[in-house]
Design an enzyme around this catalytic site. Structure first.
Site, short mmCIF file in Angstrom:
data_model
loop_
_atom_site.label_atom_id
_atom_site.label_comp_id
_atom_site.label_asym_id
_atom_site.label_seq_id
_atom_site.Cartn_x
_atom_site.Cartn_y
_atom_site.Cartn_z
N ASP A 49 -7.67 6.03 16.86
CA ASP A 49 -8.00 5.72 15.46
C ASP A 49 -8.37 4.25 15.31
OD1 ASP A 49 -8.45 6.28 12.81
OD2 ASP A 49 -6.35 6.04 12.21
N LYS B 70 7.40 -0.32 6.74
CA LYS B 70 6.70 0.94 6.53
C LYS B 70 7.75 2.02 6.25
CE LYS B 70 3.41 4.07 8.77
NZ LYS B 70 2.57 4.27 9.97
N GLY C 267 0.83 -1.20 0.00
CA GLY C 267 0.00 0.00 0.00
C GLY C 267 0.86 1.25 0.00
N GLU C 268 0.23 2.37 -0.37
CA GLU C 268 0.97 3.62 -0.43
C GLU C 268 0.08 4.76 0.01
OE1 GLU C 268 4.01 6.02 -3.44
OE2 GLU C 268 2.82 4.32 -4.16
N THR D 188 5.04 4.27 2.20
CA THR D 188 4.74 3.09 1.41
C THR D 188 5.01 1.86 2.28
OG1 THR D 188 5.45 4.22 -0.60
CG2 THR D 188 5.25 1.83 -0.72
#
Length: 496
Positions: A286, A194, A172-173, A178
């Protein structure tokens, strides 16, 4: 001849006991000795080589570091002295004592020693020759390890270096980061990398700094482990443990129908990790299914502490732009910035409902719509149900219809009465009325898990108990295989 015997006796006592020669016994403080060892025909009138008592001790070295001396053939005379120093011994001058130096071999250091000393994983593979190097220089294990020495040791093993990890797949980015699936050369285990890009003007994003500062101090079985930090001029790479998928993917793979026993296990682990955070005075802020990671064993771990904060007092003013909208509590939606651990508990309730039903509880797209969803199910608040709400300017502006509260069981029929009661205690309008994570773990909903689950050390998985097992999902489809066509793991929401 008597004088020579006295000299020999004093010299023997000096070597045996490490003591200086008594100045009061009539023998001069400095003793003259023939360099050849003093044969019977030596001439005492010749200029001698002088050795002071202190020098005799210095030859042996400090007592704390002297090799062990083993005296051989020390036969005792009738006067309690050795034959070599006894007045009854032969007049022939001989070497006072014969000694054999016993040198202890260097301490052999094992991989277990290193792992314990540096808190390393048990399956780590140390660089070739590293143990031999430490064995030759083992005083490190005989004194406390300084922070600098620890950093040096970890660096020599391979920590803090990009070349220690192999990038496999891009997962994922986001705006700043990224995430890659990777592999550690130290353990051969999969990791999540990460990689945070460092802007020259801004440096590391504050969310990355916050995540690092909190995670390095959080050690719990239900919190994702930060294995390593790699800082270069262009990037900051956080190396996390790799888990197979997140809760959102797990729901998708189950056709949005999770076995209720597994719902209970996941919820308990979420509460367990959160209770630990709150004891450490850390708010996650979160919580959402994408930030809860699950491995094949069923272990659930909290991830993405980029928005988390350490709190110092029960209530403190923070930004209200936290928590993804669907999991954001109504007091925050209405602009409150005074909150504490209760902000996380509303999100737990929303996630609990989503696991039990397979759909989000309050899927609003705007703040106004989000509040509308909440009030339509829980009822529009009044001064009785939420004291002070009518004085909230934002609440008055929206002018919501007067909804009556609905029974949560009608929306989540798979919950039993205990489950519905726990959900109600989590979804309270006012933060101070929400049940805490610690108390929620003791709720009757979890009675079927037994008593031992409450006595586990923080770093021990609940699946260490033989009576705790993840049940097979009826509709599970595997997405963790390499040929599945999509990433099986999302370490964090990287949109900082």
């Amino acid at each position: 001849m008597d004088r020579m015997k006295k000299i020999k006796r004093q010299l023997s006592m000096t070597l045996r006991g490490g003591r200086g020669i008594d100045k009061t016994n009539g023998v001069p403080e400095q003793i003259g000795l023939d360099e050849s060892g003093g044969g019977g025909g030596s001439d005492l009138g010749e200029a001698p080589t002088r050795v002071a008592p202190g020098e005799l001790r210095s030859i042996r070295g400090p007592l704390s570091s002297a090799p062990e001396i083993v005296h051989e053939d020390m036969k005792m005379g009738s006067d309690g002295e050795s034959d070599q120093a006894s007045a009854t011994s032969s007049d022939e001058v001989q070497s006072p004592v014969r000694v054999r130096m016993r040198n202890h071999p260097p301490r052999k250091i094992s991989t277990e020693d290193i792992n314990k000393r540096l808190s390393l994983p048990a399956d780590i593979r140390l660089p070739e020759g590293y143990l031999e190097k430490l064995t030759l220089n083992s005083p490190i294990f005989d004194k406390p390890l300084s922070r600098r020495l620890r950093r040096v040791s970890l660096s020599e093993i391979g920590f803090g270096k990009l070349e220690t990890y192999i990038k496999l797949d891009k997962l994922g980015e986001g705006t700043y980061a990224t995430v890659y699936k990777g592999k550690s050369k130290l353990t051969d285990n999969l990791v999540a990398l990460k990689e945070i890009r460092l802007e020259h003007e801004e440096g590391a994003p504050c969310t990355a700094i916050r995540e690092v500062s909190l995670l390095k101090d959080l050690k719990h079985a239900n919190i994702v482990t930060l294995h390593d930090i790699i800082h270069t001029e262009k990037s900051l790479t956080l190396v996390f443990e790799y888990l197979d998928k997140d809760l959102k993917q797990y729901l998708d793979d189950c056709g949005n129908v999770i076995n209720m026993h597994n719902v209970k296990l996941f919820l308990f682990q979420l509460l367990r990790g959160l209770a630990y955070c709150h004891r450490q005075k850390v708010l996650h802020r979160d919580l959402k299914p994408q930030n809860l990671l699950i491995n094949e064993r069923g272990e659930l771990k909290l991830a993405d502490f980029g928005l988390a904060r350490a709190k110092s007092i029960p209530t403190k003013t923070y930004s209200n732009e936290v928590v993804t909208l669907w999991y954001r509590p109504p007091d925050i939606l209405l602009g409150s910035t005074d909150y504490s651990t209760q902000i996380d508990m509303w999100g737990v309730g929303c996630i609990f409902y989503e696991m039990a039903t397979g759909r989000p509880l309050f899927p609003g797209s705007t703040v106004e719509e989000q509040l509308h969803f909440i009030f339509r199910i829980l009822g529009t608040p009044t001064e009785d149900t939420w004291p002070g709400i009518l004085s909230n300017e934002e609440f008055r502006t929206y002018n919501y219809p007067k909804y009556r509260a609905e029974a949560l069981l009608s929306h989540a029929p798979r919950l039993d009465s205990d489950g519905a009661d726990l959900l109600t205690k989590l979804l309270q309008f006012e933060g101070r009325n929400r049940i805490s994570a610690e108390d929620a773990m003791k709720h009757p909903f979890f009675l079927s898990l037994g008593e031992r689950i409450h006595k586990l050390p923080d770093t021990t998985s609940i699946f260490a108990l033989k009576e705790v097992q993840l049940q097979k999902e009826a509709n599970i489809r595997s997405t963790s295989m390499p040929d599945s066509g999509r990433p099986a793991f999302r370490v964090v929401d990287t949109e900082f």
